[in-house]
Design a protein around this motif. Structure first.
Motif, PDB file in Angstrom:
ATOM      1  N   THR A 174      -1.952   0.139  -7.923  1.00 46.37           N
ATOM      2  CA  THR A 174      -0.929   1.021  -7.368  1.00 46.37           C
ATOM      3  C   THR A 174      -1.465   2.403  -7.014  1.00 46.37           C
ATOM      4  N   LEU A 175      -2.579   2.803  -7.615  1.00 48.48           N
ATOM      5  CA  LEU A 175      -3.046   4.181  -7.444  1.00 48.48           C
ATOM      6  C   LEU A 175      -4.363   4.242  -6.671  1.00 48.48           C
ATOM      7  N   PRO A 176      -4.530   5.253  -5.821  1.00 47.28           N
ATOM      8  CA  PRO A 176      -5.852   5.491  -5.229  1.00 47.28           C
ATOM      9  C   PRO A 176      -6.893   5.655  -6.325  1.00 47.28           C
ATOM     10  N   VAL A 177      -8.131   5.322  -5.996  1.00 51.25           N
ATOM     11  CA  VAL A 177      -9.191   5.270  -7.001  1.00 51.25           C
ATOM     12  C   VAL A 177      -9.316   6.581  -7.776  1.00 51.25           C
ATOM     13  N   GLU A 178      -9.275   7.707  -7.058  1.00 51.16           N
ATOM     14  CA  GLU A 178      -9.495   8.977  -7.748  1.00 51.16           C
ATOM     15  C   GLU A 178      -8.347   9.317  -8.698  1.00 51.16           C
ATOM     16  N   ILE A 179      -7.121   8.924  -8.349  1.00 49.92           N
ATOM     17  CA  ILE A 179      -5.987   9.190  -9.234  1.00 49.92           C
ATOM     18  C   ILE A 179      -6.027   8.252 -10.437  1.00 49.92           C
ATOM     19  N   ALA A 180      -6.349   6.983 -10.197  1.00 45.97           N
ATOM     20  CA  ALA A 180      -6.464   6.048 -11.310  1.00 45.97           C
ATOM     21  C   ALA A 180      -7.508   6.528 -12.309  1.00 45.97           C
ATOM     22  N   ALA A 181      -8.657   6.978 -11.802  1.00 47.92           N
ATOM     23  CA  ALA A 181      -9.731   7.434 -12.692  1.00 47.92           C
ATOM     24  C   ALA A 181      -9.280   8.616 -13.546  1.00 47.92           C
ATOM     25  N   ARG A 182      -8.472   9.485 -12.960  1.00 48.87           N
ATOM     26  CA  ARG A 182      -8.041  10.687 -13.672  1.00 48.87           C
ATOM     27  C   ARG A 182      -6.905  10.404 -14.653  1.00 48.87           C
ATOM     28  N   GLU A 183      -6.030   9.458 -14.305  1.00 43.99           N
ATOM     29  CA  GLU A 183      -4.781   9.300 -15.044  1.00 43.99           C
ATOM     30  C   GLU A 183      -4.704   8.050 -15.934  1.00 43.99           C
ATOM     31  N   GLU A 184      -5.650   7.125 -15.816  1.00 42.73           N
ATOM     32  CA  GLU A 184      -5.439   5.831 -16.451  1.00 42.73           C
ATOM     33  C   GLU A 184      -5.369   5.891 -17.974  1.00 42.73           C
ATOM     34  N   ARG A 185      -6.137   6.759 -18.592  1.00 45.12           N
ATOM     35  CA  ARG A 185      -6.072   6.826 -20.059  1.00 45.12           C
ATOM     36  C   ARG A 185      -4.696   7.345 -20.498  1.00 45.12           C
ATOM     37  N   ARG A 186      -4.180   8.341 -19.794  1.00 40.36           N
ATOM     38  CA  ARG A 186      -2.841   8.858 -20.118  1.00 40.36           C
ATOM     39  C   ARG A 186      -1.773   7.791 -19.896  1.00 40.36           C
ATOM     40  N   LEU A 187      -1.890   7.057 -18.786  1.00 38.71           N
ATOM     41  CA  LEU A 187      -0.918   6.001 -18.494  1.00 38.71           C
ATOM     42  C   LEU A 187      -0.982   4.892 -19.527  1.00 38.71           C
TER      43      LEU A 187
ATOM     44  N   LEU B 122       0.808  -1.218   0.000  1.00 38.46           N
ATOM     45  CA  LEU B 122       0.000   0.000   0.000  1.00 38.46           C
ATOM     46  C   LEU B 122       0.844   1.272   0.000  1.00 38.46           C
ATOM     47  N   ASP B 123       2.102   1.166  -0.429  1.00 37.08           N
ATOM     48  CA  ASP B 123       2.918   2.372  -0.552  1.00 37.08           C
ATOM     49  C   ASP B 123       2.259   3.364  -1.509  1.00 37.08           C
ATOM     50  N   PRO B 124       2.312   4.648  -1.171  1.00 34.67           N
ATOM     51  CA  PRO B 124       1.711   5.636  -2.074  1.00 34.67           C
ATOM     52  C   PRO B 124       2.500   5.728  -3.378  1.00 34.67           C
ATOM     53  N   PHE B 125       1.798   5.612  -4.470  1.00 37.24           N
ATOM     54  CA  PHE B 125       2.372   5.770  -5.803  1.00 37.24           C
ATOM     55  C   PHE B 125       1.780   7.027  -6.423  1.00 37.24           C
ATOM     56  N   THR B 126       2.610   7.788  -7.120  1.00 36.41           N
ATOM     57  CA  THR B 126       2.099   8.853  -7.964  1.00 36.41           C
ATOM     58  C   THR B 126       1.874   8.284  -9.356  1.00 36.41           C
ATOM     59  N   ALA B 127       1.193   9.041 -10.189  1.00 35.22           N
ATOM     60  CA  ALA B 127       1.012   8.597 -11.569  1.00 35.22           C
ATOM     61  C   ALA B 127       2.357   8.429 -12.272  1.00 35.22           C
ATOM     62  N   ASP B 128       3.329   9.282 -11.940  1.00 37.51           N
ATOM     63  CA  ASP B 128       4.658   9.145 -12.541  1.00 37.51           C
ATOM     64  C   ASP B 128       5.353   7.872 -12.065  1.00 37.51           C
ATOM     65  N   ASP B 129       5.159   7.505 -10.798  1.00 37.03           N
ATOM     66  CA  ASP B 129       5.711   6.238 -10.300  1.00 37.03           C
ATOM     67  C   ASP B 129       5.137   5.068 -11.100  1.00 37.03           C
ATOM     68  N   THR B 130       3.831   5.103 -11.301  1.00 37.21           N
ATOM     69  CA  THR B 130       3.182   4.026 -12.041  1.00 37.21           C
ATOM     70  C   THR B 130       3.644   4.000 -13.490  1.00 37.21           C
ATOM     71  N   ALA B 131       3.859   5.154 -14.079  1.00 41.85           N
ATOM     72  CA  ALA B 131       4.381   5.204 -15.447  1.00 41.85           C
ATOM     73  C   ALA B 131       5.749   4.524 -15.531  1.00 41.85           C
ATOM     74  N   ALA B 132       6.596   4.750 -14.519  1.00 37.80           N
ATOM     75  CA  ALA B 132       7.930   4.148 -14.526  1.00 37.80           C
ATOM     76  C   ALA B 132       7.862   2.630 -14.396  1.00 37.80           C
ATOM     77  N   SER B 133       6.966   2.134 -13.539  1.00 31.72           N
ATOM     78  CA  SER B 133       6.870   0.678 -13.394  1.00 31.72           C
ATOM     79  C   SER B 133       6.158   0.051 -14.592  1.00 31.72           C
ATOM     80  N   LEU B 134       5.272   0.796 -15.252  1.00 31.44           N
ATOM     81  CA  LEU B 134       4.703   0.305 -16.511  1.00 31.44           C
ATOM     82  C   LEU B 134       5.795   0.111 -17.566  1.00 31.44           C
TER      83      LEU B 134
END
Length: 340
Positions: free
Chosen positions: A258-271, A128-140
Motif C-alpha cells: 500500500t505504501l511507496p517504498v520510502e514511506i514503508a521504510a520509514r513507517e513500517e516499524r511504527r505500523l 495503486l491509490d496513494p495511501f498515507t501511513a495513517d490510511d495503512t494503519a486504519a486498514s491494518l
C-alpha cells in the motif's frame, strides 16, 4: 445456499430467470451498470422486481466468460462464497453486504451476489491509490479484526495453509518464474533479489517457520485494490485467498503493497507496533516487538512471490507491486533471515 446451476457466461448470470431463482425474488428486468474484469468478473447491476418494488442495486462476482485456465480457479470462488456465508457473520471486519451465493461443490464453481457498495456511497481503492501511513494503519485495524477471529479455524478445516501449498507446489518452475522476473517487473531489484531459484527456495523455510507459530484467519491478498472506503472507515473485499497462517503474511504484504517504498521504510516499524497493540487490545497473545519484527521481515517473501508470479493483471500494477515488495525483501534481508 448450494445449487448446481452456476452460470459460466455473464449473459446467463444476468438473465432475469436465473436471478429470480438465485435471489428468491421475481426479477423482470436487469440493467448493467458496470463490468470489471480481472481474473474474476464483477458486474454492478440493477435488478427490477416484478412487484414494482425499488430496483435492487447489486454486484455479482464469478469466473464468467473465462477460458479453461480461468475456470480452474473455481475453488477460490467457492472459498470466497464460503467466507461470506460461514465466516463473515462471525468476525467484525467491514465487508460488502452478502445477499446470496450460488455454489456447485461438485464442479467447484460459485457466484457471489452482494449489495452494490458504490450505490451506497462507498469508494473502492484502485491497486495503486496513494495511501498515507495513517490510511495503512486504519486498514491494518481491519486485518486485526479478521485475525482476532482465529478461533473459527478449529471447526473450518476448509480454510487451509496456502503457504504450504506454494512451498510444495509452486505455480511456476524456476525457469518460468525467472522469465517473468527478467521482464520490467524486476527492474530496479538486485540480481540476488530477482533470482527465481532463490525466491522459490525461500518459500520452504518460510512455510516451515510459519507453521510452528500461532495460526490466524489470513486474508492473503491485502493490497490497496482490495480495500474500500466508507464514512465509517475502510473495509476489505476479495476473499479468494482466505487461508490459515501467521499474522505477518498479511501485515508485511499490506504495508509494503500500500505504501511507496520510502514511506514503508520509514513507517513500517511504527505500523507493526500499532497492529500489535490493536491485537493485544482484542485479547490476542502476540510476540514481543523484536520477535514480531523478525517474523514481519521473513514474511515479506510471501507477497513478493504472489506478485512475481502474477500475469493476468495490468502490467503497471504488476511492476509496481513487485518493485515495492521486492524492495522490502532487499531492505529487510528476508532471504538472509530465511537462510537462502
Amino acid at each position: 445456499m448450494d445449487r448446481a446451476e452456476v452460470p459460466e457466461k455473464r449473459a446467463d448470470a444476468l438473465a432475469p430467470g436465473w436471478l429470480s431463482r438465485a435471489l428468491g425474488v421475481e426479477i423482470v428486468r436487469v440493467e448493467t451498470v458496470e463490468v470489471i474484469r480481472t481474473v474474476a468478473t464483477k458486474v454492478r447491476f440493477l435488478a427490477l422486481p416484478a412487484d414494482g418494488a425499488p430496483a435492487l442495486a447489486l454486484c455479482l462476482k464469478g469466473l464468467l466468460d473465462g477460458d479453461e485456465a480461468t475456470r480452474m480457479g473455481g475453488p477460490t470462488m467457492v472459498k470466497e462464497a464460503d467466507f461470506y456465508g460461514l465466516v463473515a457473520p462471525h468476525v467484525a471486519v467491514q465487508v460488502p453486504h452478502h445477499v446470496t451465493s450460488v455454489i456447485d461443490r461438485e464442479a467447484r464453481q460459485a457466484v457471489v451476489i452482494m449489495r452494490d457498495l458504490i450505490a451506497q456511497g462507498a469508494q473502492f481503492c484502485s491497486a495503486l491509490d496513494p495511501f498515507t501511513a495513517d490510511d495503512t494503519a486504519a486498514s491494518l485495524e481491519q486485518l486485526a479484526r479478521l485475525h482476532a477471529g482465529a478461533g473459527l479455524l478449529a471447526n473450518r478445516p476448509w480454510i487451509t495453509r496456502r503457504i504450504d501449498d506454494f512451498a510444495r507446489r509452486p505455480h511456476l518452475s524456476a525457469g518460468q518464474l525467472q522469465d517473468l522476473l527478467d521482464d520490467p517487473r524486476g527492474n530496479g531489484l538486485g540480481a540476488r533479489t530477482s533470482n527465481a531459484s532463490r525466491l522459490l527456495s525461500a518459500l520452504v523455510p518460510l512455510a516451515e517457520r510459519d507453521g510452528t507459530r500461532a495460526q490466524f484467519l489470513v486474508h492473503g491478498d491485502a493490497h490497496a485494490g482490495n480495500i474500500f472506503r466508507t464514512a465509517s472507515g475502510p473495509g476489505l473485499i476479495d476473499w479468494q485467498l482466505l487461508q490459515a497462517g501467521g499474522w505477518a503474511l498479511d501485515v508485511a504484504y499490506h504495508v509494503a503493497a500500500t505504501l511507496p517504498v520510502e514511506i514503508a521504510a520509514r513507517e513500517e516499524r511504527r505500523l507493526l507496533d500499532h497492529y500489535l497493540a490493536v491485537m493485544r487490545a482484542k485479547g490476542c497473545t502476540m510476540p514481543d516487538s523484536d520477535t514480531a519484527w523478525r517474523e514481519y521481515r521473513e514474511a515479506m517473501v510471501y507477497g513478493f512471490y504472489l506478485w512475481a508470479i502474477t500475469r493476468r493483471v495490468d502490467p503497471p500494477i504488476i511492476h509496481a507491486f513487485t518493485a515495492r515488495l521486492g524492495a522490502g525483501v532487499e531492505r529487510l534481508g528476508s532471504f538472509e533471515l530465511l537462510g537462502v
